[in-house]
Design a protein around this motif. Structure first.
Motif, PDB file in Angstrom:
ATOM      1  N   ALA A   1       0.839  -1.211   0.000  1.00 26.77           N
ATOM      2  CA  ALA A   1       0.000   0.000   0.000  1.00 26.77           C
ATOM      3  C   ALA A   1       0.865   1.250   0.000  1.00 26.77           C
ATOM      4  O   ALA A   1       0.491   2.284  -0.543  1.00 26.77           O
ATOM      5  N   ALA A   2       2.060   1.130   0.615  1.00 24.42           N
ATOM      6  CA  ALA A   2       2.974   2.264   0.663  1.00 24.42           C
ATOM      7  C   ALA A   2       3.846   2.338  -0.593  1.00 24.42           C
ATOM      8  O   ALA A   2       4.717   3.193  -0.696  1.00 24.42           O
ATOM      9  N   GLY A   3       3.637   1.410  -1.531  1.00 25.88           N
ATOM     10  CA  GLY A   3       4.271   1.536  -2.830  1.00 25.88           C
ATOM     11  C   GLY A   3       5.387   0.576  -3.146  1.00 25.88           C
ATOM     12  O   GLY A   3       5.905   0.583  -4.266  1.00 25.88           O
TER      13      GLY A   3
ATOM     14  N   VAL B   1      -0.694   5.121  -4.585  1.00 24.12           N
ATOM     15  CA  VAL B   1       0.086   4.714  -3.412  1.00 24.12           C
ATOM     16  C   VAL B   1      -0.090   5.679  -2.239  1.00 24.12           C
ATOM     17  O   VAL B   1      -0.189   6.890  -2.432  1.00 24.12           O
ATOM     18  N   LEU B   2      -0.118   5.141  -1.018  1.00 25.54           N
ATOM     19  CA  LEU B   2      -0.156   5.985   0.175  1.00 25.54           C
ATOM     20  C   LEU B   2       1.280   6.402   0.488  1.00 25.54           C
ATOM     21  O   LEU B   2       2.063   5.601   0.988  1.00 25.54           O
ATOM     22  N   ASP B   3       1.620   7.653   0.169  1.00 28.23           N
ATOM     23  CA  ASP B   3       2.982   8.105   0.477  1.00 28.23           C
ATOM     24  C   ASP B   3       2.988   9.126   1.603  1.00 28.23           C
ATOM     25  O   ASP B   3       4.038   9.639   1.984  1.00 28.23           O
ATOM     26  N   GLY B   4       1.814   9.436   2.109  1.00 32.15           N
ATOM     27  CA  GLY B   4       1.743  10.333   3.260  1.00 32.15           C
ATOM     28  C   GLY B   4       1.703  11.804   2.891  1.00 32.15           C
ATOM     29  O   GLY B   4       1.559  12.645   3.774  1.00 32.15           O
ATOM     30  N   THR B   5       1.801  12.115   1.603  1.00 36.96           N
ATOM     31  CA  THR B   5       1.862  13.536   1.229  1.00 36.96           C
ATOM     32  C   THR B   5       0.483  14.142   0.989  1.00 36.96           C
ATOM     33  O   THR B   5       0.369  15.341   0.743  1.00 36.96           O
ATOM     34  N   GLY B   6      -0.561  13.316   1.056  1.00 34.51           N
ATOM     35  CA  GLY B   6      -1.892  13.834   0.739  1.00 34.51           C
ATOM     36  C   GLY B   6      -2.547  14.611   1.870  1.00 34.51           C
ATOM     37  O   GLY B   6      -3.494  15.360   1.647  1.00 34.51           O
ATOM     38  N   GLY B   7      -2.034  14.432   3.097  1.00 34.22           N
ATOM     39  CA  GLY B   7      -2.676  15.034   4.264  1.00 34.22           C
ATOM     40  C   GLY B   7      -2.805  16.539   4.141  1.00 34.22           C
ATOM     41  O   GLY B   7      -1.865  17.226   3.744  1.00 34.22           O
TER      42      GLY B   7
ATOM     43  N   ARG C   1      -5.243  10.449   0.227  1.00 33.09           N
ATOM     44  CA  ARG C   1      -5.569   9.176  -0.426  1.00 33.09           C
ATOM     45  C   ARG C   1      -6.129   8.170   0.576  1.00 33.09           C
ATOM     46  O   ARG C   1      -5.919   8.297   1.774  1.00 33.09           O
TER      47      ARG C   1
END
Ligand SMILES: Cc1ncc(C[n+]2csc(CCOP(=O)(O)OP(=O)(O)O)c2C)c(N)n1
Ligand code: SF4
Ligand SMILES: [Mg+2]
Lengths: 256, 359
Positions: free
Chosen positions: B68-70, B185-191, B197
């Motif tokens: 999920a994290a890519g 991918v969940l990369d944490g930058t969407g927050g 995401r």
């Protein structure tokens, strides 16, 4: 402490006492009036903002009423299987070590279905933060007994109250985790009073700081009101929590 | 091309890493254990992570998280261990998280497990069953490609012979063509952007950007697997044109069958073989064509008759189908029994040709 008479409409409707909004909330929550979980969510989101890690955070959310927060929190989220959040969070953190990774789980999720996951993850010292919303029942499925239901507590599957002989003893998971090497920070707070809300927020902040500094695993257990699952009027939730759960699960930091 | 003499487990681990696998988590179970050991020894040098998962359930969920994290990620086990992973395999199929599951099986009794699955919901798992170590090396890389291409968990169906045989192989990165961008991918930058995401089996989306929800999402997933079924089946066959008898087998067993069929042809028998390379999607149309002119279709597999169902579904004339396999396990419980032997297979084929059904 009164038990709700469900044959009558509520005699004491919940009153909104304060309004808070986080820029990380995309909409209204859909949980019951008097529920403690939305308060915990707000604290978590505030801590992410104050630590300025919103754009490098990944959450993993389990199955319980808080699961619906996935729709309203403006954070990258994996909605995972019941109980497995610490394992999923491990995989995420190991491939993205520069991200802040947290789990949001209930007592049913973490202490029933996923006890093995959280203990192993803590023992490995994974640099993640687990947030446990402990209301002592399966709220989402309607108020049945969980592994943290306190002795004497009446639930839909322990109508006469939890009896150690018949139902076993509650598990103080935060204390178990605090006893494991690999654990950097463990604390137990609540959201039942204004003072405890402020204290719990500090705990969450320290837990994330422990993660970000690379110190190890962190866990914050938050005792949350579930008036619906406890079958008490919403305004009685905090008092019921103080008289029951707080007695069995003392508040405070469990690591030194 | 230089060949190296490698044990199957080593070759498969090296091939996975050559394909870009950078996360592995597993729990020992023979004959999967060798792959886990190789991964743990080889991953660090490749800059990857191999975790000693405390259970198969944890291993597969760690893998789901890593994917999920890519990362290109994989897990594995066999039989019971894969059974424990079923909930997460189904979940990954439905929430579209791609990874590879190495089933280094003890025998061929996991055919139903691989092709029908024990999870929930309308999902399928692409399953490749190589016949030998060189093909296993290729399939390993193809599986990572297919997983990413279709955003789905996929299964490698191996066995003790693939895990433990030493063979001269060459391991280099294989190119299977372009892939869609991993923009999910969940990369944490969407927050905080309003476009954060989400990976969620129910696909509810965010309050400001609703998703299709379970009804729409699960229909789309079912359509995706229908589309895969139409284009991804693979098979091999030989001597189909003049065959009166066609023997169907998969994995290592097919290699034995190939050998026996060659012997029988040298003796003058009009016989051919058909090997499903993908167990799912099952090459049904190809099997229908291959069986159109034959008098008997013999199914040889080391189980009580699992692929037999698929052969019966697709054979041109199902009354021509005969089962000549069976359960056959070594004393240890960890490997094939005496049925996995060319003379035994030959006898069973000949018995079927001269009139017997089940020997
Ligand atoms: C494997 C599995 N078993 C059971 C369920 C049903 N289920 C959904 S939510 C839930 C209760 C969760 O309780 P808890 O984590 O305490 O959350 P709460 O609703 O109390 O906040 C259960 C049992 C499920 N989703 N998955
Ligand atoms: S059932 Fe309990 S936990 Fe669930 S929303 Fe209602 S009060 Fe909150
Ligand atoms: Mg609960």
């Amino acid at each position: 402490m009164s038990v709700i008479d469900t044959s009558q409409p509520p005699s004491q409707p919940a009153k909104k006492v304060a309004e808070f909004s986080s820029p990380l909330l995309l909409g209204e929550h859909s949980l019951c009036p008097g529920c403690g979980e939305p308060v915990a969510l707000r604290l978590l989101l505030e801590v992410l903002q104050e630590l300025d890690i919103v754009q490098r955070t990944i959450g993993v959310v389990g199955h319980g009423c808080y699961g619906s927060f996935v729709r309203i929190m403006d954070v990258d989220v994996l909605q995972c299987l019941h109980g497995r959040a610490p394992s999923c969070a491990t995989g995420i953190k190991r491939v993205r070590p520069d991200r802040a990774v947290f789990t949001m789980q209930g007592d049913g999720d973490m202490v029933n279905e996923g006890l093995q996951e959280v203990l192993h993850t803590a023992a490995r010292g994974e640099k993640i933060t687990c947030v446990l919303l402990n209301n002592g029942v399966f709220g989402d499925t309607g108020g049945q007994l969980t592994a943290t239901t306190v002795l004497g507590q009446r639930t839909k599957t322990s109508l006469e109250g939890r009896d150690a002989e018949a139902h076993g003893h509650p598990i103080p998971v935060a204390d178990l985790v605090a006893g494991l090497p690999g654990t950097a920070y463990v604390a137990r707070g609540t959201v039942a009073t204004a003072g405890s809300v402020a204290q719990t927020k500090r705990m969450l902040r320290r837990a994330f700081e422990a993660q970000l500094s690379g110190a190890g695993f962190s866990l914050v257990e938050i005792l949350t009101m579930c008036p619906t699952g406890w079958f008490v009027p919403a305004p009685d939730g905090p008092g019921y929590l103080a008289d029951s759960m707080e007695q069995a699960y003392p508040l405070g930091e469990l690591t030194t | 091309m230089t060949l190296e003499l490698l044990e199957g487990s080593t070759a498969i681990a090296r091939s996975a890493i050559a394909a870009g696998c950078r996360f592995f988590a597993g729990y020992p179970m023979s004959p999967f254990t060798g792959l886990l050991e190789n991964m743990s020894q080889q991953m660090p040098a490749a800059g990857g992570v191999c975790l000693n998962a405390e259970s198969e359930i944890e291993g597969v969920n760690m893998t789901l998280g890593a994917a999920a994290a890519g990362a290109r990620a994989a897990t594995g086990s066999c039989g019971q261990g894969i059974a424990l992973m079923q909930e997460a395999i189904a979940e990954a199929a439905l929430n579209e998280t791609p990874f590879v599951v190495f089933n280094m099986a003890r025998n061929q009794q996991d055919y139903f497990q691989s092709t029908r699955g024990g999870g929930w919901g309308d999902y399928r798992t692409i399953t490749l069953a190589p016949k030998d170590v060189p093909e296993a090396v290729e399939h390993t890389q193809l599986l990572f490609h297919l997983a990413d291409r279709y955003r789905a968990p996929v299964i490698f169906y191996g066995d003790p012979l693939l895990a433990q045989t030493r063979v001269g192989v060459s391991i280099e990165a294989l190119d299977f063509g372009p892939l869609p961008p991993k923009d999910w991918v969940l990369d944490g930058t969407g927050g905080g952007t309003g476009r954060s995401r989400q990976i969620w089996t129910w696909a509810m989306g965010k309050a400001t950007d609703p998703g299709p929800g379970p009804d729409g999402h699960w229909r789309a997933i079912a359509d995706k697997f229908d589309a895969i079924d139409k284009v991804e089946s693979r098979f091999e066959q030989a001597h189909v044109d003049d065959a009166e008898t066609l023997v169907v087998a998969f994995g290592s067993a097919a290699k034995f069958v190939e050998y026996v069929v060659d012997e029988l042809r040298a003796d003058g028998h009009r016989i051919g073989w058909f090997r499903p390379v993908t167990l799912w999607p099952f090459p049904g149309e190809a099997l229908a064509a291959a069986t159109a002119g034959v008098r008997r279709v013999l199914v040889f597999e080391l189980n009580a008759g699992q692929m037999l169902d698929d052969v019966r579904i697709h054979a041109a004339d199902r009354s021509a189908v005969r089962f000549i396999g069976g359960v056959s396990i070594a004393e240890s419980g960890l490997a094939y029994g005496e049925l996995m032997d060319a003379p035994v297979i030959r006898d069973r084929i000949l018995a079927a040709i001269t009139g017997g059904a089940r020997p």
